[in-house]
Design an enzyme around this catalytic site. Structure first.
Site, PDB file in Angstrom:
ATOM      1  N   SER A  50       0.741  -1.255  -0.097  1.00 11.77           N
ATOM      2  CA  SER A  50       0.035   0.000   0.086  1.00 11.77           C
ATOM      3  C   SER A  50       0.862   1.284  -0.015  1.00 11.77           C
ATOM      4  O   SER A  50       1.809   1.370   0.828  1.00 11.77           O
ATOM      5  CB  SER A  50      -0.860   0.021   1.113  1.00 11.77           C
ATOM      6  OG  SER A  50      -1.927   1.019   1.118  1.00 11.77           O
ATOM      7  N   SER A  71       2.949  -1.698   4.188  1.00 16.37           N
ATOM      8  CA  SER A  71       3.094  -0.109   3.636  1.00 16.37           C
ATOM      9  C   SER A  71       4.369   0.189   2.719  1.00 16.37           C
ATOM     10  O   SER A  71       5.228  -0.689   2.848  1.00 16.37           O
ATOM     11  CB  SER A  71       3.356   0.674   4.886  1.00 16.37           C
ATOM     12  OG  SER A  71       4.742   0.889   5.350  1.00 16.37           O
ATOM     13  N   ASP A  72       4.215   1.263   1.868  1.00 14.42           N
ATOM     14  CA  ASP A  72       5.588   1.402   1.191  1.00 14.42           C
ATOM     15  C   ASP A  72       6.523   1.881   2.375  1.00 14.42           C
ATOM     16  O   ASP A  72       6.057   2.423   3.255  1.00 14.42           O
ATOM     17  CB  ASP A  72       5.384   2.498   0.075  1.00 14.42           C
ATOM     18  CG  ASP A  72       6.320   2.212  -1.091  1.00 14.42           C
ATOM     19  OD1 ASP A  72       7.601   1.927  -0.780  1.00 14.42           O
ATOM     20  OD2 ASP A  72       6.172   2.685  -2.001  1.00 14.42           O
ATOM     21  N   ALA A  73       7.803   2.513   2.149  1.00 10.05           N
ATOM     22  CA  ALA A  73       8.750   2.820   2.933  1.00 10.05           C
ATOM     23  C   ALA A  73       8.115   4.011   3.719  1.00 10.05           C
ATOM     24  O   ALA A  73       7.745   5.143   2.996  1.00 10.05           O
ATOM     25  CB  ALA A  73      10.175   3.169   2.407  1.00 10.05           C
ATOM     26  N   THR A  74       7.951   4.265   4.916  1.00  9.05           N
ATOM     27  CA  THR A  74       7.281   5.323   5.781  1.00  9.05           C
ATOM     28  C   THR A  74       8.308   6.667   5.768  1.00  9.05           C
ATOM     29  O   THR A  74       7.805   7.532   5.979  1.00  9.05           O
ATOM     30  CB  THR A  74       7.090   4.877   7.297  1.00  9.05           C
ATOM     31  OG1 THR A  74       8.138   4.302   7.747  1.00  9.05           O
ATOM     32  CG2 THR A  74       6.062   3.689   6.956  1.00  9.05           C
TER      33      THR A  74
END
Length: 563
Positions: free
Chosen positions: A237, A284-287
């Site tokens: 996501s 998640s994609d890299a936060t």
């Protein structure tokens, strides 16, 4: 259906005994340990403190960008597996090109495979990457990329995707998933809810999917459903908004129409899980990306990612503080403990599927790895992929093939390889030496030392422009910076092809014709790896034929570029 009952269904398909084991672990696991399981830390370089942080925080997994030091890498992986109480998921971006294992078999990137358009080859090379990845302890790949190359100015989709045709993307993505998952690596489709129509980079800004609901269902909806039907285990996501969907729920949603999926329950829970029925794990994609930090304070980020429906928080520069923040949210009730347990259950389910919880998988020793990596049959397979990938977009003057007999004196003007992940700004290409080995006399243009006319027909038989910008460059756009390349105002404006045969090659980004539409001969090669450079030299000199077809509109909608 409870989370535990759902683990028995696709894509996990766990047995009653396996589900019972997961439930028992969660019931007896302290809150701090459960929180740690939903965090993935990054190991990018060789700093000892990064490894020590992993050993201290005991996360659910790590993402490793492997160096070329096999002994160091295997020793590090062995130490991580020995030190963590629950074996970690180790992830990698198996996108090929420079993300290939340096000590393994290098393969092209996704767009190169799309140009070849042989799904069997795509699947075989994905299986190759999976086998070598398992050897190093990797059990989770953040691939395939199923974004659509619609905006040619996009610097982040570019050569990472399977092109612009939905049917072509679908057949290669499914082959990619099968190649990985049948060899013990969990696949991930990304970037939800779909990138490629916004020409910006979510590393730098929150991007948006501008499609209507009908357009989205016919394109991205089709691709994601096909991946789900194929049993893909994971989805990423991303920091991408989907205004049409948000406004269909609430026409007056205001700024929330543009909220990125990674912190948006409507996109990651309602649309993805409830409406589309995805039952796997969501990461998640890299936060740390700008597309996230532009929207939310880092202090709030970890809880919001979990609240949105993600099961894994990807990366943290301060995991101690971030884990404490999630623990505090659970203890205060602002994040339901059931949501955390649901995420942990999926993490443990994925670990079960890839053989971590029963102890059947751990990284190989250096000696074993050397015996498994770079097998001759794998090298031959990869060589075939490189050989078939170069794509002749146009050759209006019939310049090709070239030879020392017809075009002996070659002037090369190149950008040098630019790759932010590798720390390269102008790494020289190898094409000049490859051409010299074929008998050509080659001069490489140096803007600081070059004297006399730039393009002299009496001294030059061929001008060869080499553009070497790959995607993932941390740049808003990739384009030909003529002044930076030539270093002089008047040389910047000169164009040689009226008097000297001229060829341009795009290594990496496939859209350089937008900035040079009148160049008469243009080739796309998608990757800057030496193996691809050699494949291009072989094709330019007629040793191998051009057989690939462009998976994108390399003319960038410019009519004049076709001539």
């Amino acid at each position: 259906m409870t989370i535990y009952e759902s683990l028995k269904a696709a894509p996990f398909n766990l047995t009653d005994a396996q589900v019972a084991d997961i439930r028992s672990r969660i019931d007896t696991m302290p809150l701090a340990d459960r929180v740690a399981q939903v965090f993935f830390l990054i190991l990018l370089g060789d700093k000892p403190e990064d490894l020590e942080l992993v050993l201290k925080m005991k996360p659910g997994g790590v993402t490793r960008f492997f160096s070329d030091d096999l002994d160091r890498e295997t020793t590090q992986m062995q130490r991580i597996f020995d030190s963590l109480p629950i074996p970690p998921l180790v992830s990698a971006d198996m996108e090929g090109s420079h993300l290939s294992f340096a000590f393994g078999t290098k393969v092209p990137n996704q767009m190169a495979f799309a140009a070849v358009d042989d799904p069997a080859l795509t699947g075989s090379c994905s299986a190759l990457m999976a086998r070598e990845g398992r050897t190093m302890g990797v059990t989770w790949s953040f691939t395939p990329v199923i974004d659509i190359n619609a905006a040619f100015r996009s610097s982040i989709v570019g050569s990472r995707s399977y092109g612009s045709d939905v049917a072509r993307i679908e057949r290669h993505a499914l082959a990619h998933i099968e190649g990985l998952q049948s060899n013990g690596i969990a696949a991930t489709v990304k970037h939800w809810p779909g990138e490629g129509y916004d020409d910006r980079d979510q590393h730098l800004v929150t991007t948006q999917n501008p499609l209507s609901l009908e357009e989205w269902q016919a394109s991205f909806g089709r691709l994601y459903r096909a991946a789900f039907d194929a049993g893909v285990l994971s989805i990423m996501s991303a920091h991408i908004g989907f205004p049409a969907y948000m406004q269909s729920i609430d026409p007056d949603c205001g700024i929330d129409a543009y909220r990125p999926a990674s912190i948006n329950p409507a996109l990651t829970t309602r649309l993805l899980r409830e409406e589309m029925g995805f039952n796997g794990i969501v990461v998640s994609d890299a936060t740390e990306m700008g597309g996230m930090s532009a929207w939310i304070s880092h202090r709030e980020m970890p809880t919001e990612v979990l609240r949105a429906g993600c099961d894994v928080i990807l990366f943290s520069l301060d995991p101690e503080a971030d884990m404490a923040q999630v623990r505090g949210s659970v203890e205060s009730g602002s994040l339901p403990e059931s949501r955390l347990n649901e995420a942990v259950a999926r993490v443990l389910a994925l670990k079960t599927v890839v053989g971590l919880l029963d102890g059947t998988h751990r990284p190989a020793t250096a000696e074993t790895a050397r015996a498994r990596l770079r097998q001759p049959e794998d090298a031959a397979l990869a060589e075939e992929a490189f050989r078939r990938a170069p794509t002749l977009v146009k050759d209006v003057n019939k310049t090709l093939p070239v030879s020392p007999q017809t075009h002996k004196r070659v002037l090369i003007i190149e950008t040098g390889i630019r790759n932010a992940l590798m720390g390269w700004e102008n790494k020289p290409l190898d094409v000049a030496d490859m051409l010299r080995a074929e008998g050509f006399e080659v001069q490489v243009y140096d803007k600081d030392t070059f004297e006399g006319p730039t393009y002299d027909p009496a001294k030059t038989d061929l001008v060869l422009y080499l553009m070497a910008d790959e995607s993932l460059n941390m740049k808003s756009h990739i384009y030909i910076d003529w002044f930076r390349m030539m270093g002089d105002f008047f040389r910047t404006t000169e164009r040689p092809w009226h008097d000297i045969p001229t060829v341009m090659v795009g290594f990496g980004h496939p859209y350089f014709l937008y900035d040079a539409p009148r160049v008469p001969t243009y080739v796309n090669a998608y990757s800057t790896l030496p193996e691809m450079q050699q494949a291009v030299v072989d094709a330019l000199t007629g040793k191998t034929p051009f057989v690939a077809s462009s998976p994108v509109d390399a003319f960038c909608g410019q009519g004049q570029a076709r001539y």
